[in-house]
Design a protein around this motif. Structure first.
Motif, PDB file in Angstrom:
ATOM      1  N   LEU A  19     -15.008 -26.904 -51.450  1.00 28.71           N
ATOM      2  CA  LEU A  19     -16.061 -27.249 -52.401  1.00 28.71           C
ATOM      3  C   LEU A  19     -15.687 -26.823 -53.817  1.00 28.71           C
ATOM      4  O   LEU A  19     -15.886 -27.579 -54.782  1.00 28.71           O
ATOM      5  CB  LEU A  19     -17.377 -26.600 -51.978  1.00 28.71           C
ATOM      6  CG  LEU A  19     -18.587 -26.904 -52.865  1.00 28.71           C
ATOM      7  CD1 LEU A  19     -18.778 -28.401 -53.049  1.00 28.71           C
ATOM      8  CD2 LEU A  19     -19.847 -26.274 -52.278  1.00 28.71           C
ATOM      9  N   CYS A  29     -19.474 -32.884 -58.698  1.00 23.67           N
ATOM     10  CA  CYS A  29     -20.285 -32.393 -57.588  1.00 23.67           C
ATOM     11  C   CYS A  29     -21.010 -33.560 -56.937  1.00 23.67           C
ATOM     12  O   CYS A  29     -22.040 -33.371 -56.286  1.00 23.67           O
ATOM     13  CB  CYS A  29     -21.264 -31.318 -58.052  1.00 23.67           C
ATOM     14  SG  CYS A  29     -22.509 -31.891 -59.220  1.00 23.67           S
ATOM     15  N   ILE A  32     -22.866 -33.605 -53.401  1.00 19.57           N
ATOM     16  CA  ILE A  32     -23.196 -32.232 -53.043  1.00 19.57           C
ATOM     17  C   ILE A  32     -24.645 -31.952 -53.400  1.00 19.57           C
ATOM     18  O   ILE A  32     -25.097 -32.248 -54.505  1.00 19.57           O
ATOM     19  CB  ILE A  32     -22.280 -31.227 -53.767  1.00 19.57           C
ATOM     20  CG1 ILE A  32     -20.815 -31.488 -53.415  1.00 19.57           C
ATOM     21  CG2 ILE A  32     -22.666 -29.796 -53.402  1.00 19.57           C
ATOM     22  CD1 ILE A  32     -20.487 -31.360 -51.947  1.00 19.57           C
ATOM     23  N   GLN A  37     -27.137 -25.682 -51.902  1.00 27.44           N
ATOM     24  CA  GLN A  37     -26.394 -24.581 -52.513  1.00 27.44           C
ATOM     25  C   GLN A  37     -27.328 -23.467 -52.968  1.00 27.44           C
ATOM     26  O   GLN A  37     -26.996 -22.278 -52.847  1.00 27.44           O
ATOM     27  CB  GLN A  37     -25.555 -25.103 -53.685  1.00 27.44           C
ATOM     28  CG  GLN A  37     -24.507 -26.131 -53.290  1.00 27.44           C
ATOM     29  CD  GLN A  37     -23.610 -25.657 -52.156  1.00 27.44           C
ATOM     30  OE1 GLN A  37     -23.148 -24.514 -52.152  1.00 27.44           O
ATOM     31  NE2 GLN A  37     -23.356 -26.530 -51.196  1.00 27.44           N
ATOM     32  N   GLN A 136     -28.520 -31.237 -47.691  1.00 31.01           N
ATOM     33  CA  GLN A 136     -27.195 -31.854 -47.805  1.00 31.01           C
ATOM     34  C   GLN A 136     -27.061 -33.042 -46.861  1.00 31.01           C
ATOM     35  O   GLN A 136     -26.566 -34.108 -47.250  1.00 31.01           O
ATOM     36  CB  GLN A 136     -26.112 -30.822 -47.494  1.00 31.01           C
ATOM     37  CG  GLN A 136     -24.687 -31.370 -47.541  1.00 31.01           C
ATOM     38  CD  GLN A 136     -24.280 -31.791 -48.933  1.00 31.01           C
ATOM     39  OE1 GLN A 136     -24.194 -30.965 -49.824  1.00 31.01           O
ATOM     40  NE2 GLN A 136     -24.028 -33.077 -49.125  1.00 31.01           N
ATOM     41  N   THR A 150     -16.127 -33.939 -49.740  1.00 29.17           N
ATOM     42  CA  THR A 150     -17.492 -33.629 -49.304  1.00 29.17           C
ATOM     43  C   THR A 150     -17.586 -33.652 -47.786  1.00 29.17           C
ATOM     44  O   THR A 150     -18.189 -32.760 -47.173  1.00 29.17           O
ATOM     45  CB  THR A 150     -18.494 -34.626 -49.906  1.00 29.17           C
ATOM     46  OG1 THR A 150     -18.416 -34.573 -51.337  1.00 29.17           O
ATOM     47  CG2 THR A 150     -19.911 -34.300 -49.470  1.00 29.17           C
ATOM     48  N   TYR A 153     -15.909 -30.589 -46.419  1.00 27.97           N
ATOM     49  CA  TYR A 153     -16.741 -29.404 -46.687  1.00 27.97           C
ATOM     50  C   TYR A 153     -17.838 -29.265 -45.635  1.00 27.97           C
ATOM     51  O   TYR A 153     -18.018 -28.188 -45.042  1.00 27.97           O
ATOM     52  CB  TYR A 153     -17.333 -29.504 -48.089  1.00 27.97           C
ATOM     53  CG  TYR A 153     -18.484 -28.567 -48.328  1.00 27.97           C
ATOM     54  CD1 TYR A 153     -18.289 -27.189 -48.387  1.00 27.97           C
ATOM     55  CD2 TYR A 153     -19.789 -29.049 -48.485  1.00 27.97           C
ATOM     56  CE1 TYR A 153     -19.350 -26.320 -48.594  1.00 27.97           C
ATOM     57  CE2 TYR A 153     -20.848 -28.191 -48.689  1.00 27.97           C
ATOM     58  CZ  TYR A 153     -20.634 -26.834 -48.746  1.00 27.97           C
ATOM     59  OH  TYR A 153     -21.686 -25.974 -48.943  1.00 27.97           O
TER      60      TYR A 153
END
Length: 215
Positions: A19, A29, A32, A37, A136, A150, A153
């Motif tokens: 990430l 980003c 994301i 987060q 997410q 992504t 991740y």
């Protein structure tokens, strides 16, 4: 520490590296969820209250610092970096994450190992981590097309939790009186949330196709 716990920690660490690579190198980003987060930052902030009061090992302290520092760094970049923040898809990242925070807090008040501030917040962090990935996953469901970084991740995050389940099974078999029902149940719920994503991720990897999630 057994090999499964170490593998889980390294997989978790690798997910963060992937990430950060996307954010710092590509300056993007896209795909994301800032909501996820922020939830992870809250998870680590409430779990590691003993960072400077209880010393277990250098490894343990360093990992705590990495998870705390990286989570708040990611949130800061997504909110404040003049280039990165322009790539944030706020129109699709609309999951109301306080609907997760409030129930998890009340659950922690009701179900914990000991009714103290530290133990309640620890239980809260475990419950919240179990569902923190939901914004997410919803974001990816809405955008459907998922870029490689992504996808990697999210897959690594799910793999980390799956390895922790194996670690708990190993410890239950090898250690006497090892019972951690809160962690076990929350971990099973968290892993279950990834199953649909795992299916499409592995399918796209096997067919060498771009990852696409169903509408």
């Amino acid at each position: 520490m057994n090999i499964f716990r170490l593998a889980a920690d390294m997989t978790h660490l690798l997910s963060i590296v992937v990430l950060l690579l996307k954010i710092h190198t590509i300056k993007s980003c896209a795909g994301i969820s800032l909501k996820t987060q922020e939830l992870y930052a809250l998870v680590f902030a409430t779990r590691y209250l003993d960072l400077f009061t209880v010393f277990l090992s250098l490894y343990n302290t360093v990992m705590k610092l990495i998870f705390l520092g990286s989570s708040f760094s990611i949130v800061w970049y997504m909110r404040n970096h003049k280039v990165v923040r322009q790539t944030y898809d706020k129109d699709h990242d609309t999951f109301r994450h306080y609907f997760l925070v409030i129930p998890c807090f009340f659950l922690a008040l009701l179900v914990n190992y000991k009714l103290t501030v530290r133990e309640v917040l620890w239980a809260f962090s475990v419950y919240l981590e179990a569902v923190a990935i939901l914004p997410q996953l919803v974001l990816l469901q809405r955008t459907r097309n998922v870029d490689n970084l992504t996808g990697n991740y999210v897959f690594l995050l799910g793999a980390y939790r799956g390895l922790y389940l194996v670690n708990w099974v190993y410890r239950y078999l090898m250690e006497e009186h090892y019972l951690r029902w809160i962690s076990w149940i929350a971990g099973i719920v968290q892993t279950a949330l990834y199953l649909d994503f795992f299916y499409y991720y592995l399918k796209s990897w096997r067919n060498s196709e771009k990852l696409q999630l169903p509408a």
